[in-house]
Design a protein around this motif. Sequence first.
Motif, PDB file in Angstrom:
ATOM      1  N   ASN A  52       0.716  -0.816  -0.129  1.00 58.32           N
ATOM      2  CA  ASN A  52      -0.300   0.635  -0.435  1.00 58.32           C
ATOM      3  C   ASN A  52       0.990   0.993   0.527  1.00 58.32           C
ATOM      4  N   MET A  53       1.419   1.565  -1.151  1.00 59.66           N
ATOM      5  CA  MET A  53       2.292   2.687  -1.090  1.00 59.66           C
ATOM      6  C   MET A  53       1.624   4.325  -0.732  1.00 59.66           C
ATOM      7  N   ALA A  54       0.178   4.389  -0.667  1.00 61.19           N
ATOM      8  CA  ALA A  54      -0.443   5.579  -0.219  1.00 61.19           C
ATOM      9  C   ALA A  54      -0.208   5.228   1.510  1.00 61.19           C
ATOM     10  N   LEU A  55       0.025   4.846   1.327  1.00 63.49           N
ATOM     11  CA  LEU A  55       0.057   4.563   2.761  1.00 63.49           C
ATOM     12  C   LEU A  55       0.794   4.266   3.978  1.00 63.49           C
ATOM     13  N   PHE A  56       2.432   3.693   3.310  1.00 60.59           N
ATOM     14  CA  PHE A  56       3.636   4.091   3.453  1.00 60.59           C
ATOM     15  C   PHE A  56       4.069   5.191   2.865  1.00 60.59           C
ATOM     16  N   ASP A  57       3.854   6.083   2.558  1.00 60.34           N
ATOM     17  CA  ASP A  57       4.875   6.774   1.770  1.00 60.34           C
ATOM     18  C   ASP A  57       4.154   8.544   2.481  1.00 60.34           C
ATOM     19  N   HIS A  58       3.003   8.249   3.274  1.00 58.87           N
ATOM     20  CA  HIS A  58       2.206   9.103   3.712  1.00 58.87           C
ATOM     21  C   HIS A  58       3.396   8.622   5.368  1.00 58.87           C
ATOM     22  N   TYR A  59       3.163   7.764   6.192  1.00 58.75           N
ATOM     23  CA  TYR A  59       3.755   6.979   7.238  1.00 58.75           C
ATOM     24  C   TYR A  59       5.016   7.250   7.180  1.00 58.75           C
ATOM     25  N   LEU A  60       6.007   7.197   6.005  1.00 58.41           N
ATOM     26  CA  LEU A  60       7.708   6.715   6.350  1.00 58.41           C
ATOM     27  C   LEU A  60       7.893   9.361   5.965  1.00 58.41           C
ATOM     28  N   LYS A  61       6.666   9.631   5.748  1.00 59.97           N
ATOM     29  CA  LYS A  61       6.890  11.003   5.180  1.00 59.97           C
ATOM     30  C   LYS A  61       6.715  11.661   6.731  1.00 59.97           C
ATOM     31  N   PHE A  62       5.715  11.543   7.408  1.00 61.15           N
ATOM     32  CA  PHE A  62       5.010  12.145   8.117  1.00 61.15           C
ATOM     33  C   PHE A  62       5.488  11.618   9.660  1.00 61.15           C
ATOM     34  N   PHE A 122      -5.214  10.528   6.335  1.00 63.63           N
ATOM     35  CA  PHE A 122      -4.358  10.574   5.026  1.00 63.63           C
ATOM     36  C   PHE A 122      -5.844  11.085   4.049  1.00 63.63           C
ATOM     37  N   LEU A 123      -5.764  12.459   3.108  1.00 64.17           N
ATOM     38  CA  LEU A 123      -6.764  11.327   2.062  1.00 64.17           C
ATOM     39  C   LEU A 123      -6.002  10.794   0.802  1.00 64.17           C
ATOM     40  N   PHE A 163      -8.210  20.707   6.386  1.00 64.59           N
ATOM     41  CA  PHE A 163      -7.292  20.312   7.412  1.00 64.59           C
ATOM     42  C   PHE A 163      -6.358  19.650   6.993  1.00 64.59           C
ATOM     43  N   ALA A 164      -6.216  18.768   6.665  1.00 69.86           N
ATOM     44  CA  ALA A 164      -5.799  17.648   6.407  1.00 69.86           C
ATOM     45  C   ALA A 164      -4.325  18.265   5.866  1.00 69.86           C
ATOM     46  N   PHE A 165      -2.886  17.647   5.947  1.00 69.76           N
ATOM     47  CA  PHE A 165      -1.593  18.019   5.468  1.00 69.76           C
ATOM     48  C   PHE A 165      -0.860  17.186   4.483  1.00 69.76           C
ATOM     49  N   ASN A 166      -0.438  18.399   4.003  1.00 70.12           N
ATOM     50  CA  ASN A 166       0.793  17.390   2.959  1.00 70.12           C
ATOM     51  C   ASN A 166       2.378  17.847   2.795  1.00 70.12           C
ATOM     52  N   THR A 167       2.663  18.560   3.644  1.00 70.40           N
ATOM     53  CA  THR A 167       3.918  18.738   4.374  1.00 70.40           C
ATOM     54  C   THR A 167       4.406  18.801   5.747  1.00 70.40           C
ATOM     55  N   MET A 168       5.024  19.194   6.583  1.00 73.09           N
ATOM     56  CA  MET A 168       5.813  18.828   7.495  1.00 73.09           C
ATOM     57  C   MET A 168       5.498  20.121   8.214  1.00 73.09           C
ATOM     58  N   GLU A 169       5.265  21.548   7.349  1.00 77.79           N
ATOM     59  CA  GLU A 169       4.739  22.682   8.463  1.00 77.79           C
ATOM     60  C   GLU A 169       3.513  22.656   8.794  1.00 77.79           C
ATOM     61  N   GLN A 170       2.862  21.926   7.714  1.00 77.44           N
ATOM     62  CA  GLN A 170       1.231  22.414   7.715  1.00 77.44           C
ATOM     63  C   GLN A 170       0.635  21.120   9.196  1.00 77.44           C
ATOM     64  N   LYS A 171       1.842  20.241   8.634  1.00 78.45           N
ATOM     65  CA  LYS A 171       1.274  19.549   9.723  1.00 78.45           C
ATOM     66  C   LYS A 171       1.286  20.096  11.650  1.00 78.45           C
ATOM     67  N   ARG A 172       2.700  20.655  11.305  1.00 69.90           N
ATOM     68  CA  ARG A 172       2.530  21.258  12.945  1.00 69.90           C
ATOM     69  C   ARG A 172       2.075  22.176  13.311  1.00 69.90           C
ATOM     70  N   TYR A 173       1.309  22.583  12.533  1.00 73.99           N
ATOM     71  CA  TYR A 173       0.445  23.587  12.529  1.00 73.99           C
ATOM     72  C   TYR A 173      -0.491  23.577  13.932  1.00 73.99           C
ATOM     73  N   VAL A 174      -0.517  24.841  14.246  1.00 68.76           N
ATOM     74  CA  VAL A 174      -1.007  24.319  16.061  1.00 68.76           C
ATOM     75  C   VAL A 174      -1.954  24.706  16.057  1.00 68.76           C
ATOM     76  N   SER A 175      -2.360  25.815  15.341  1.00 68.81           N
ATOM     77  CA  SER A 175      -4.283  25.946  15.634  1.00 68.81           C
ATOM     78  C   SER A 175      -5.053  24.768  14.575  1.00 68.81           C
ATOM     79  N   ARG A 176      -4.180  23.661  13.481  1.00 67.71           N
ATOM     80  CA  ARG A 176      -5.099  22.978  12.726  1.00 67.71           C
ATOM     81  C   ARG A 176      -4.899  21.990  13.395  1.00 67.71           C
TER      82      ARG A 176
END
Length: 294
Positions: A52-62, A122-123, A163-176
């Motif tokens: 499942n490349m979509a899962l593992f790409d997300h998991y390994l990235k974030f 994730f989406l 509300f989803a995130f595609n970068t580490m910066e987006q993931k870390r936004y405190v408000s999100r």
Amino acid sequence: MDNNPEFSNVSYAGVACASIVFEISMTIVDLTPDYWKFLSGEASFEEYRTTNMALFDHYLKFWSDGENLYTSFSFEEVKARQELIVRHLIAADERLQENGFLTEDLSAILFVGDHSANGHAFLDNGKPVAWFAIECFATELEAKIFTLHELIHALHYAARPEFAFNTMEQKRYVSRQLISEGIATYLTKRLWNVNDDVALWADKLSPAQLHSWMTACQNSEKELFQFVAANFDSSDPSIHIFHAANPKDIYSYRAGYYAGLKLIESIALDNNFNDLELINTPLAEMKQLVWNTL
């Protein structure tokens, strides 16, 4: 170690389930047989990843560096965790449908990771996916609370993709994080009719640890909300309020979940929001509501 275990077809809560994909209203995809092939030497990590490349790409990235997958499971333990989570996913799917949530497009993936996170969402081409690292689930209550929590994340991201995130910066936004974790925790509390303690921690802490943590959060509410307000639009990696790193310091031990729950609960009550309205409110509008509440 048995190098050729068989994952036989089983039945969960009266639903016939194949060894790889279980069909209820949502789709449950089980990668644990592929993990067992990796663990027994029948497949490489790359072969496991391609299941499942979509899962593992997300998991390994974030969430993970992918270098230390959990390898301490026996076949029996993998099977027991698999069955535990599937059972509670089926119950969560039913509870969501009973409360007006549409789960037909929702997928849940079970796999074994490196113990870095128990799950999230994730989406995948716009479709909501919740994932569950089975090595992180040990008890019935953990499975009950956190399966629903992650499914709500997936439904929330599908309803409001901003509300989803595609970068580490987006993931870390405190408000999100504050809003998304607050909504997932609050709706888990409501849908399962549990108290704050259980919605936040299930039974991962001992009663004494839980009492100490809740007391610390309650006694520091003013300072915690001031901290959140001061860092509302920050993505500073040194902010750890959504991590579970240091049990002696709530600012490094999930205090963000407490703050998110309290803020979202207040907003829902003050604005007469129902459950579906919460996950359908745009990010900009929800940020303003949270900011006003702060």
